[in-house]
Write an enzyme that holds these catalytic residues in place. Sequence first.
Site, PDB file in Angstrom:
ATOM      1  N   ASP A 108       0.838  -1.199   0.000  1.00 47.67           N
ATOM      2  CA  ASP A 108       0.000   0.000   0.000  1.00 47.67           C
ATOM      3  C   ASP A 108       0.877   1.253   0.000  1.00 47.67           C
ATOM      4  OD1 ASP A 108      -2.333   1.445   0.053  1.00 47.67           O
ATOM      5  OD2 ASP A 108      -2.729   1.116   2.171  1.00 47.67           O
ATOM      6  N   ASN A 139     -10.853  -2.584  -6.263  1.00 43.30           N
ATOM      7  CA  ASN A 139      -9.990  -1.671  -7.020  1.00 43.30           C
ATOM      8  C   ASN A 139     -10.552  -1.289  -8.395  1.00 43.30           C
ATOM      9  OD1 ASN A 139      -6.817  -2.925  -5.707  1.00 43.30           O
ATOM     10  ND2 ASN A 139      -8.028  -1.171  -5.066  1.00 43.30           N
TER      11      ASN A 139
END
Length: 260
Positions: free
Chosen positions: A38, A86
Site C-alpha cells: 500500500d 480496485n
Amino acid sequence: MQFDKAKLAAYYKDAPDDISLDALDLSRIPAHVSLIMDGNGRWAKAQGLERTKGHRAGVTSLREAVTTAVRLGLDVLSVYAFSTENWRRSQKEVNFLMQLFAETLIKELPLFHQENVRLRFFGNLEALPKKTYMTFQRGLTETKDNTGMIFALAVNYGARAELTRAAALLAKQAQEGSIDPEAITPEDIEKNLYTAGLPDPDLLIRTSGEKRLSNYLLWQIAYSELYITPVLWPDFTRWDFLRALVAYQKRERRFGGAQS
Ligand code: FPP
C-alpha cells in the site's frame, strides 16, 4: 525451504545502523509471508508525480521483495496486487495497472526461472482483460515445473468473494452427492479456497501505516501475525523485510492456546 547462507549474507551486506542479518534466527524463518503493498499513490503524490509512477516504482519494490523472499528461503510469498474493490478506481488507473501486470509478468519470467519460482494466482482471473489473463496463463504454464518458492499474486481478489465461491462450490458438491453437507469441515472449506494446499500466512505485512485488512485472506490470516509499517510500498526494501521478520520472531505465537 533450503537457502544458501553465503548468498544471503552477501545479499544483506552494507547494513544500516538499526538492523543486520545477525538479528535474524535463520532456523525460524516463516513458511509464508504475505504483503499488502500500500502507498504507491501517496508516494507519487509526495514527489509531485502521477499515481501511475507510484505503481511503476512499486514494481521495483516487488522485484526486490521476491528476491529477498527467495534468499531467505520462504516457501510462499503472496502479495495483494488488485482487489475486487480496485475496479472503482479511475478507468485510466485500472487500465494502467492491468497493462503493468501483463508487462511485468513477461519481463520478470527470466527472474522467476533463475530463482526457480513458481507462480500462482488468487482471484477471479476470468474477469480480467484478455491480454492480462493470457499473460497470467503463460506465466503459470512457463513456471509450473519450477520447484522453489511459490510467488502468489492476488489479482481481482476479495476474501468475501473467495468465501462465497467456496460456499457455492461446496453446495454444488453436496448437490452432486460427493460431499455430505452435515459433515463439512474447515478442511473442506480450505480445499475450495484459491489458496488450497498452501500453508496459511505466518506473517502479514502491510505498508503505508493503514491498520486495515481490506478484505484480504480473511480465512487464512486467522492466526497470522500482523506487522504494519509506515514505509510506503515504493520505499520498502530488503531491510524493511528483515525488520518485519525480526519483529515477527520476537513474538510468541499461541494459536489461541494458553501461555506456557
Ligand atoms: C496500493 O497503493 C497498490 C496497488 C493497488 C497496486 C499494487 C501494484 C503494484 C505494487 C505493482 C505490482 C506489479 C505487479 C506485477 C503485481 P495505492 O494505489 O492504494 O496507494 P495509496 O493508498 O497511497 O493511494
